[in-house]
Scaffold this active site. Structure first.
Site, PDB file in Angstrom:
ATOM      1  N   HIS A 227       0.739  -1.017   0.014  1.00 49.27           N
ATOM      2  CA  HIS A 227       0.035  -0.069  -0.014  1.00 49.27           C
ATOM      3  C   HIS A 227       0.863   1.295  -0.105  1.00 49.27           C
ATOM      4  CE1 HIS A 227      -3.930   2.322   0.868  1.00 49.27           C
ATOM      5  NE2 HIS A 227      -2.868   3.013   1.515  1.00 49.27           N
ATOM      6  N   HIS A 243       2.945   6.011  -2.087  1.00 49.27           N
ATOM      7  CA  HIS A 243       3.710   7.457  -1.469  1.00 49.27           C
ATOM      8  C   HIS A 243       5.288   7.209  -1.699  1.00 49.27           C
ATOM      9  CE1 HIS A 243      -0.209   8.796   0.044  1.00 49.27           C
ATOM     10  NE2 HIS A 243      -0.288   7.645   0.716  1.00 49.27           N
ATOM     11  N   LYS A 289      -5.071   9.585  -8.620  1.00 47.71           N
ATOM     12  CA  LYS A 289      -4.703   9.856  -7.033  1.00 47.71           C
ATOM     13  C   LYS A 289      -5.185  11.398  -6.933  1.00 47.71           C
ATOM     14  CE  LYS A 289      -2.572   8.912  -3.106  1.00 47.71           C
ATOM     15  NZ  LYS A 289      -3.001   8.002  -2.157  1.00 47.71           N
TER      16      LYS A 289
END
Length: 357
Positions: A227, A243, A289
């Site tokens: 993730h 990220h 995103k």
């Protein structure tokens, strides 16, 4: 972004963190937080860089100074980790990014083409990266993991023996780095991690690589590593997690990323191509995103040590840290007190810049 100092009451000295099996010196967990997380996740993805961050409440009175002192102590550790990040790239020399324009609002229900009117960037984010850095051990070990996952949530993950070996090789590499040694020493002192390296490695594996089922999945389909560092898609329209700048660069190089521009609001600092934190918008695998936040140019061992530290020291919290020229909130959400659900940096402001960055 509204600048706040958050304060929380301490857990009692007899409380046990099930992520560690040891006595934490951190904040108590909110009641049934994951239910709140699941119910508010869709809304949060439109407002925050990722699935719902923790519900925070400021307190006043005699407990207020406790969190401030904890922030200072944790910030000192993060500064030490930052200083020992020998593999960090130098902006403008080892890599260059092109911020271009500000990204506009998007509708996650629309496809990428329908959102093009709000695209603030006509060119890729990365204009240059010295890829010799990718030959270093920690980068090689990190990059080897990026193709081990199914991006769609709901698709069960199957870990092959080869992939499991790569996970262990990565952890062994991390444990040899100066940044992770600093984090481990601090966590042992706080009775949050075991002192022995084999036991600490097991703890790290559980936090980052054990699979769990995200909302709506019947079988394990996600992990903290996937993730945070690799990224996932939900329903083919929304990108969650993702990220990490290395994954972003490599996917952009392959033509899978469409950078839409930087994200900024009236209260957040203006982005800077020579700084190491960036809020941005992009599309990936036909998903959008709406707002993401990443470190840029840092090493895998810096992020891995930082996020592990924040997760174990203060699970479920938005932790404020000060290091170098940055004041940053580290959002770190847990799943079932055992695994990282999501974690990412949110730049609050730049501090007075030192003579040497």
């Amino acid at each position: 972004m509204l600048v706040k100092i958050y304060a929380f009451k301490r857990a009692s000295s007899t409380r046990t963190n099930s992520a560690t099996g040891l006595n934490p010196l951190s904040c108590p967990k909110p009641t049934d937080h994951f239910s709140l997380y699941a119910g508010e996740q869709a809304k949060a993805e439109q407002e925050e860089p990722d699935p719902a961050s923790c519900s925070l409440q400021s307190t006043e009175g005699p407990t207020s100074h406790i969190m401030i002192e904890a922030d200072r102590e944790l910030s000192a550790m993060v500064q030490d980790i930052w200083d020992k990040d020998v593999n960090r790239l130098k902006p403008g020399t080892d890599y260059r990014i092109s911020l271009q324009g500000k990204a506009g609002p998007v509708n996650a229900d629309m496809n990428d083409d329908m959102n093009d009117d709000n695209d603030g960037a006509g060119y890729p984010l990365f204009s240059f990266v010295d890829e010799r850095i990718f030959k270093k051990e920690s980068f090689l070990a990190f990059i080897s993991l990026l193709d081990n996952y199914e991006s769609d949530t709901g698709e069960p993950e199957i870990v092959t023996p080869e992939e499991e070996a790569e996970n262990h090789k990565f952890l062994d590499c991390m444990l040899r780095t100066p940044t992770m040694k600093i984090a481990h020493k601090y966590l042992v002192e706080k009775q949050l991690s075991p002192e022995g390296l084999p036991e600490f490695k097991k703890q790290l594996y559980r936090i980052w690589f054990e699979l769990y089922a995200r909302r709506g999945a019947s079988k394990p389909d996600s992990s903290g590593f996937e993730h945070v560092f690799v990224g996932e898609t939900r329903g083919g329209r929304t990108v969650i997690g993702f990220h990490n700048w290395i994954q972003l660069y490599l996917q952009e190089k392959l033509g899978h990323i469409d950078y839409k521009g930087y994200s900024v609001n009236a209260n957040s600092p203006q982005p800077d191509e020579n700084k190491h934190i960036l809020a941005l918008q992009f599309s990936w695998k036909n998903g959008i995103k709406p707002k993401g936040s990443i470190f840029v140019g840092v090493s895998p061992e810096f992020e891995f040590a930082l996020y592990t530290l924040c997760f174990l020291v203060s699970p479920n919290e938005r932790v404020k840290v000060f290091f170098s020229i940055y004041e940053v909130d580290i959002v770190c959400h847990h799943y079932n007190q055992k695994h990282i659900g999501t974690t990412y940096p949110v730049l609050v402001k730049y501090q007075n810049e030192p003579k040497k960055q």
